[in-house]
Design an enzyme around this catalytic site. Sequence first.
Site, PDB file in Angstrom:
ATOM      1  N   ARG A   1     -39.668  58.936 -62.401  1.00 47.05           N
ATOM      2  CA  ARG A   1     -39.004  58.073 -63.398  1.00 47.05           C
ATOM      3  C   ARG A   1     -38.714  56.682 -62.852  1.00 47.05           C
ATOM      4  O   ARG A   1     -38.658  55.709 -63.601  1.00 47.05           O
ATOM      5  CB  ARG A   1     -37.709  58.717 -63.927  1.00 47.05           C
ATOM      6  CG  ARG A   1     -36.959  57.785 -64.892  1.00 47.05           C
ATOM      7  CD  ARG A   1     -35.793  58.434 -65.599  1.00 47.05           C
ATOM      8  NE  ARG A   1     -34.873  59.062 -64.696  1.00 47.05           N
ATOM      9  CZ  ARG A   1     -33.932  58.410 -63.971  1.00 47.05           C
ATOM     10  NH1 ARG A   1     -33.819  57.109 -64.050  1.00 47.05           N
ATOM     11  NH2 ARG A   1     -33.134  59.087 -63.173  1.00 47.05           N
TER      12      ARG A   1
ATOM     13  N   TYR B   1     -45.192  41.255 -83.879  1.00 46.88           N
ATOM     14  CA  TYR B   1     -45.363  42.670 -84.204  1.00 46.88           C
ATOM     15  C   TYR B   1     -44.119  43.188 -84.943  1.00 46.88           C
ATOM     16  O   TYR B   1     -42.984  42.831 -84.596  1.00 46.88           O
ATOM     17  CB  TYR B   1     -45.580  43.427 -82.893  1.00 46.88           C
ATOM     18  CG  TYR B   1     -45.735  44.906 -83.053  1.00 46.88           C
ATOM     19  CD1 TYR B   1     -46.891  45.436 -83.608  1.00 46.88           C
ATOM     20  CD2 TYR B   1     -44.725  45.770 -82.676  1.00 46.88           C
ATOM     21  CE1 TYR B   1     -47.033  46.798 -83.761  1.00 46.88           C
ATOM     22  CE2 TYR B   1     -44.855  47.143 -82.828  1.00 46.88           C
ATOM     23  CZ  TYR B   1     -46.015  47.645 -83.377  1.00 46.88           C
ATOM     24  OH  TYR B   1     -46.150  48.994 -83.529  1.00 46.88           O
TER      25      TYR B   1
ATOM     26  N   ASP C   1     -46.524  37.791 -75.493  1.00 47.48           N
ATOM     27  CA  ASP C   1     -47.152  39.086 -75.774  1.00 47.48           C
ATOM     28  C   ASP C   1     -48.657  38.826 -75.883  1.00 47.48           C
ATOM     29  O   ASP C   1     -49.119  38.199 -76.836  1.00 47.48           O
ATOM     30  CB  ASP C   1     -46.584  39.651 -77.080  1.00 47.48           C
ATOM     31  CG  ASP C   1     -47.171  41.018 -77.435  1.00 47.48           C
ATOM     32  OD1 ASP C   1     -48.288  41.324 -76.988  1.00 47.48           O
ATOM     33  OD2 ASP C   1     -46.511  41.761 -78.194  1.00 47.48           O
TER      34      ASP C   1
ATOM     35  N   LYS D   1     -53.259  49.294 -76.987  1.00 55.29           N
ATOM     36  CA  LYS D   1     -54.318  48.613 -77.725  1.00 55.29           C
ATOM     37  C   LYS D   1     -55.520  48.366 -76.800  1.00 55.29           C
ATOM     38  O   LYS D   1     -56.149  49.317 -76.383  1.00 55.29           O
ATOM     39  CB  LYS D   1     -53.759  47.332 -78.351  1.00 55.29           C
ATOM     40  CG  LYS D   1     -52.384  47.522 -79.038  1.00 55.29           C
ATOM     41  CD  LYS D   1     -52.410  48.416 -80.241  1.00 55.29           C
ATOM     42  CE  LYS D   1     -51.035  48.815 -80.763  1.00 55.29           C
ATOM     43  NZ  LYS D   1     -50.093  47.738 -81.000  1.00 55.29           N
TER      44      LYS D   1
HETATM   45  C1  LIG Z   1     -48.669  47.594 -81.026  1.00 56.67           C
HETATM   46  C2  LIG Z   1     -48.041  46.327 -80.586  1.00 56.67           C
HETATM   47  C3  LIG Z   1     -46.794  46.334 -79.940  1.00 56.67           C
HETATM   48  C4  LIG Z   1     -45.998  47.598 -79.722  1.00 56.67           C
HETATM   49  O1  LIG Z   1     -46.665  48.438 -78.852  1.00 56.67           O
HETATM   50  P1  LIG Z   1     -46.471  50.062 -78.809  1.00 56.67           P
HETATM   51  O2  LIG Z   1     -47.354  50.448 -77.688  1.00 56.67           O
HETATM   52  O3  LIG Z   1     -46.858  50.599 -80.147  1.00 56.67           O
HETATM   53  O4  LIG Z   1     -45.020  50.283 -78.523  1.00 56.67           O
HETATM   54  C5  LIG Z   1     -46.278  45.119 -79.506  1.00 56.67           C
HETATM   55  N1  LIG Z   1     -46.951  43.959 -79.700  1.00 56.67           N
HETATM   56  C6  LIG Z   1     -48.144  43.930 -80.323  1.00 56.67           C
HETATM   57  C7  LIG Z   1     -48.827  42.612 -80.528  1.00 56.67           C
HETATM   58  C8  LIG Z   1     -48.727  45.110 -80.788  1.00 56.67           C
HETATM   59  O5  LIG Z   1     -49.913  45.066 -81.430  1.00 56.67           O
END
Ligand SMILES: *Cc1c(COP(=O)(O)O)cnc(C)c1O
Length: 403
Positions: free
Chosen positions: A59, A111, A183, A208
């Site tokens: 963890r 997001y 991001d 992703k």
């Molecule tokens: C999907 C996504 C997130 C969140 O990610 P998770 O892995 O679903 O928690 C954050 N930012 C962007 C741009 C995303 O496409």
Amino acid sequence: MSDAPQNRLATRCVHAGEAEDAHGSPHTPLYSTTTFAFPSTAAILDVVEGRATGSLYTRYGLNPTIQALEAKLAAIEGAEAALSFGSGMAAAAAVFLAHGREGIVCVGDAYGGTLELLGEQLPLLGIRTHLLLGAELDRLDGLLADGARLVFLETPTNPALEIFDIAAFAERTHAQGALLVVDNTFASPVNQQPLALGADLVMHSATKYLGGHSDITAGALMGPAALVAAVAPWRKNLGSAPAPETAALLARSLRTLTVRVEAQNASALALARAMQAHPRVARVLHPGLSSFPGHELAARQMSGFGGMLTIEIDAGAADPAAAAAAVVDRLRLFTLAPSLGGVESLVTQPCTTTHHGLSPQERKRRGIGDGMIRLSVGLEDSAELIADLEQALASAGTEGVVR
Ligand SMILES: *Cc1c(COP(=O)(O)O)cnc(C)c1O
């Protein structure tokens, strides 16, 4: 050493962070282990008290599989350090709690989960958050002067693929002593390197493009060691490190990252050009098209335009949401699912999924049309993907009439 930072990205993706193994494994094996044994009390105290580094407890992220993944994640964003997480939202939450407690400004669209965290949950903790869209960006300097210490942005954005100038926002943010967090999920490190453009920290939903196969949920944060170290106790005690099994799968996926993303870039551009010529498509949003408003900026700060595109069905339709749904429901190769970045092509209609929670007025304010269809281009043959879109557009041409 094969993971020296000067190595090109494709080489780093394959070799960075791979530990030597007594059995000759070419990559770090999966340590499906929660805790690690020590020869003596003195040895365990050396690790607990920070005199030695070593595996201790999963963890904490002190597991060889997780640490190998993090060396690779740092290398692919050209960062000093990285932390991995159980999801992209876990990464966002930890960075906001570690660095954003004095106030957070979100620039542009983000997001849905990030907007909800910033808009609903963090204010419950007394954290002041501000969500600024394009026309309100002149308020940014005032909010920073008022004490906000973290600026957050996505580029390209979802689903309109709006492009923000990372270097310009870094300068504006740093002028007031604040941090810029980007991001980089939509671009991936193959197409955009925010740290090199001046951002302080980069985060990813590794669910992703980094994971790339729609089979793992994970997150990542990269940046200078001191800024990343400040996030580590939040990850540790919020319990948001990834499982070692997930870390091993993510490292496996990263080895093919450049090959996948470069193929997706090429296919998405081919689809964008084909859709631009289609009479039923009113608008194609893709940073690689010279007609796209952010094209010049994208060409300057990105090395590829990404695998995402959004098309808008003829705005003249009486009910654009129904007209777009008729096309979506006739696609055969594209899977209707609200995610992106995998090897299989996915389609979503933002007004029915990712942006369904917003009122029609708020969607309009954010430039999200009901006739929009968002495509995440996978690794299928691009001519077959174009043919699939063409058959769906043709057979849905008499909208409302079932074939
Ligand atoms: C999907 C996504 C997130 C969140 O990610 P998770 O892995 O679903 O928690 C954050 N930012 C962007 C741009 C995303 O496409």
